[in-house]
Design a protein around this motif. Structure first.
Motif, short mmCIF file in Angstrom:
data_model
loop_
_atom_site.label_atom_id
_atom_site.label_comp_id
_atom_site.label_asym_id
_atom_site.label_seq_id
_atom_site.Cartn_x
_atom_site.Cartn_y
_atom_site.Cartn_z
N ARG A 299 -8.10 -49.71 17.89
CA ARG A 299 -6.90 -49.66 18.71
C ARG A 299 -6.52 -51.08 19.17
O ARG A 299 -7.36 -51.84 19.66
N VAL A 300 -5.23 -51.40 19.01
CA VAL A 300 -4.72 -52.73 19.34
C VAL A 300 -3.57 -52.59 20.33
O VAL A 300 -2.65 -51.80 20.11
N LEU A 301 -3.62 -53.37 21.41
CA LEU A 301 -2.54 -53.42 22.38
C LEU A 301 -1.86 -54.78 22.30
O LEU A 301 -2.51 -55.82 22.47
N LEU A 302 -0.55 -54.79 22.02
CA LEU A 302 0.22 -56.03 21.97
C LEU A 302 1.07 -56.12 23.22
O LEU A 302 1.82 -55.19 23.54
N VAL A 303 0.99 -57.25 23.92
CA VAL A 303 1.63 -57.42 25.22
C VAL A 303 2.94 -58.19 25.07
O VAL A 303 2.95 -59.33 24.58
N VAL A 304 4.04 -57.58 25.50
CA VAL A 304 5.33 -58.27 25.58
C VAL A 304 5.47 -58.78 27.00
O VAL A 304 5.62 -58.01 27.94
N TYR A 305 5.43 -60.10 27.19
CA TYR A 305 5.43 -60.63 28.55
C TYR A 305 6.84 -60.73 29.12
O TYR A 305 7.83 -60.81 28.41
N ASP A 306 6.90 -60.73 30.44
CA ASP A 306 8.15 -60.75 31.19
C ASP A 306 8.50 -62.20 31.54
O ASP A 306 7.75 -62.86 32.25
N TYR A 307 9.64 -62.70 31.05
CA TYR A 307 10.06 -64.05 31.44
C TYR A 307 11.25 -64.01 32.39
O TYR A 307 11.98 -64.99 32.55
N GLY A 308 11.46 -62.87 33.03
CA GLY A 308 12.38 -62.80 34.15
C GLY A 308 13.83 -62.53 33.83
O GLY A 308 14.68 -62.63 34.71
N SER A 309 14.15 -62.18 32.59
CA SER A 309 15.54 -61.89 32.24
C SER A 309 15.89 -60.44 32.59
O SER A 309 15.02 -59.57 32.66
N TYR A 310 17.18 -60.21 32.78
CA TYR A 310 17.63 -58.84 32.99
C TYR A 310 17.52 -58.06 31.68
O TYR A 310 17.01 -56.95 31.64
N ILE A 311 18.00 -58.67 30.60
CA ILE A 311 17.80 -58.13 29.25
C ILE A 311 17.06 -59.19 28.45
O ILE A 311 17.53 -60.32 28.33
N HIS A 312 15.92 -58.85 27.91
CA HIS A 312 15.10 -59.81 27.16
C HIS A 312 15.49 -59.82 25.68
O HIS A 312 15.99 -58.84 25.14
N TRP A 313 15.25 -60.96 25.06
CA TRP A 313 15.38 -61.10 23.61
C TRP A 313 14.35 -60.20 22.94
O TRP A 313 13.20 -60.13 23.37
N PHE A 314 14.75 -59.51 21.89
CA PHE A 314 13.80 -58.64 21.18
C PHE A 314 12.60 -59.46 20.70
O PHE A 314 12.77 -60.51 20.08
N PRO A 315 11.36 -59.00 20.96
CA PRO A 315 10.16 -59.78 20.62
C PRO A 315 9.85 -59.73 19.13
O PRO A 315 9.01 -58.98 18.65
N GLN A 316 10.55 -60.57 18.37
CA GLN A 316 10.50 -60.51 16.92
C GLN A 316 9.09 -60.77 16.36
O GLN A 316 8.67 -60.13 15.40
N SER A 317 8.39 -61.73 16.96
CA SER A 317 7.07 -62.07 16.41
C SER A 317 6.08 -60.92 16.60
O SER A 317 5.34 -60.56 15.67
N LEU A 318 6.06 -60.32 17.79
CA LEU A 318 5.15 -59.20 18.01
C LEU A 318 5.53 -57.99 17.16
O LEU A 318 4.66 -57.26 16.69
N ALA A 319 6.83 -57.80 16.98
CA ALA A 319 7.28 -56.69 16.14
C ALA A 319 6.86 -56.90 14.69
O ALA A 319 6.54 -55.93 13.97
N ALA A 320 6.84 -58.14 14.24
CA ALA A 320 6.38 -58.45 12.88
C ALA A 320 4.89 -58.19 12.75
O ALA A 320 4.42 -57.63 11.74
N ILE A 321 4.11 -58.60 13.76
CA ILE A 321 2.67 -58.36 13.74
C ILE A 321 2.38 -56.87 13.80
O ILE A 321 1.51 -56.35 13.07
N ALA A 322 3.10 -56.16 14.66
CA ALA A 322 2.90 -54.71 14.77
C ALA A 322 3.16 -54.03 13.43
O ALA A 322 2.45 -53.09 13.05
N ALA A 323 4.18 -54.49 12.71
CA ALA A 323 4.54 -53.86 11.44
C ALA A 323 3.43 -54.01 10.40
O ALA A 323 3.09 -53.04 9.71
#
Length: 316
Positions: free
Chosen positions: A2-26
């Motif tokens: 089991r792997v947990l990938l963390v998308v961190y909060d940089y304080g935006s109201y709407i964040h940029w889609f986390p492309q790198s983590l989504a690539a790793i998850a895929a």
């Protein structure tokens, strides 16, 4: 595993889609790993929430990718402190533009067990395979790791030549209703926008650039169009924000991509990063016809000598 990938909060109201983590998850999903996304960004969870989540749920690996800005660095340290407080802590892996250039420093500061340096899609699979089969990490290119009180930095990994061989980002694992609310130049109130990559790297060699790899590896037009069609069909996306360094990498590539957009009747808005070298009127007219509504140019300076010093390959 089991792997947990963390998308961190940089304080935006709407964040940029986390492309790198989504690539790793895929790629991890493709290899059969049980992958879960912890979305601190959308939920604005405090770090203590992550600590409790890791203590209440069993994971073998927890991963964090971050860039090198001062805010992101401080945020990564706080997240690392929370992870390191977890009883029965999973193996902790970090990656991204932040830790890649100085792996020993970041291993020491974060307390992570390993770093995936540079592109991670191949290295992370080999790393988890070694972990699962209890093999040493010494022969895995593109990683650094902690070994007792010592830090081992392995040989860097060659770039992935055929990026069309990689799966599309694992969009289905993320709250796309949230990420598609991203606002870009000339979005209408009814548009849904998502970033995408048309390739990796750049043909130019400006000496101030943050890039960690050499050269350009463009995706095929067919792969780009297939992903856009999927995003339109599955998530109602109407605007593509091409976030890679340089979609306008040549006159030929730009016109070829635009002609194929028109051929497939994509009917989608998009923006990109461009070069003034290729900003001829006929190219720009074709881009507009194919749906482009904004081009971001890196002009950098209006002084000839400074442009030469930068190796910008442009003149005033």
């Amino acid at each position: 595993m089991r792997v947990l990938l963390v998308v961190y909060d940089y304080g935006s109201y709407i964040h940029w889609f986390p492309q790198s983590l989504a690539a790793i998850a895929a790629v991890l999903k493709r290899e059969g790993y049980d992958v879960e996304i912890y979305n601190q960004a959308m939920n604005h969870y405090p770090e203590e929430h992550l600590q409790r989540y890791l203590e209440d749920n069993v994971f073998d690996v927890v991963g964090l990718s971050f860039i090198a800005g001062y805010y992101e660095y401080r945020k990564a340290l706080r997240i690392s402190e929370a992870i390191n407080r977890v009883k029965n802590r999973p193996l902790y892996i970090i990656g991204g533009h932040g830790p890649t250039p100085e792996p020993e420093f970041f291993l020491r500061k974060t307390g992570a067990d390993a770093i995936v340096m540079g592109e991670g899609e191949v290295a992370i699979v080999e790393l988890l395979d070694a972990l699962k089969n209890k093999r040493p990490f010494h022969q895995i290119k593109g990683i650094a790791f902690r070994e007792g009180e010592h830090y081992v930095i392995n040989e860097r990994r060659p770039l992935i030549k055929d990026i069309d061989s990689l799966p599309f980002p694992a969009y289905e694992m993320f709250p796309m209703e949230y990420y598609r609310l991203l606002r870009m130049p000339h979005c209408s109130s009814s548009d849904f926008a998502i970033p995408m990559l048309s390739g990796r790297g750049c043909t130019f060699k400006c000496n101030f650039c943050y890039r960690l790899d050499e050269g350009l590896r463009p995706r095929s037009n067919e792969s780009i169009i297939e992903e856009i069609k999927m995003l339109k069909k599955d998530y109602g996306v109407t605007f593509i924000a091409f976030g890679d360094e340089l979609l306008m990498s040549s006159r030929e590539r730009t016109t070829s991509l635009c002609n194929d957009f028109l051929k497939h009747n994509l009917n989608i808005k998009w923006d990109c990063n461009g070069r003034l070298n290729y900003a001829q009127r006929d190219v720009l007219d074709l881009m507009k016809k194919a749906g482009c509504v904004f081009v971001n140019y890196g002009i950098e300076a209006m002084d000839v000598q400074i442009l030469k010093n930068m190796n910008k390959a442009l003149t005033v």
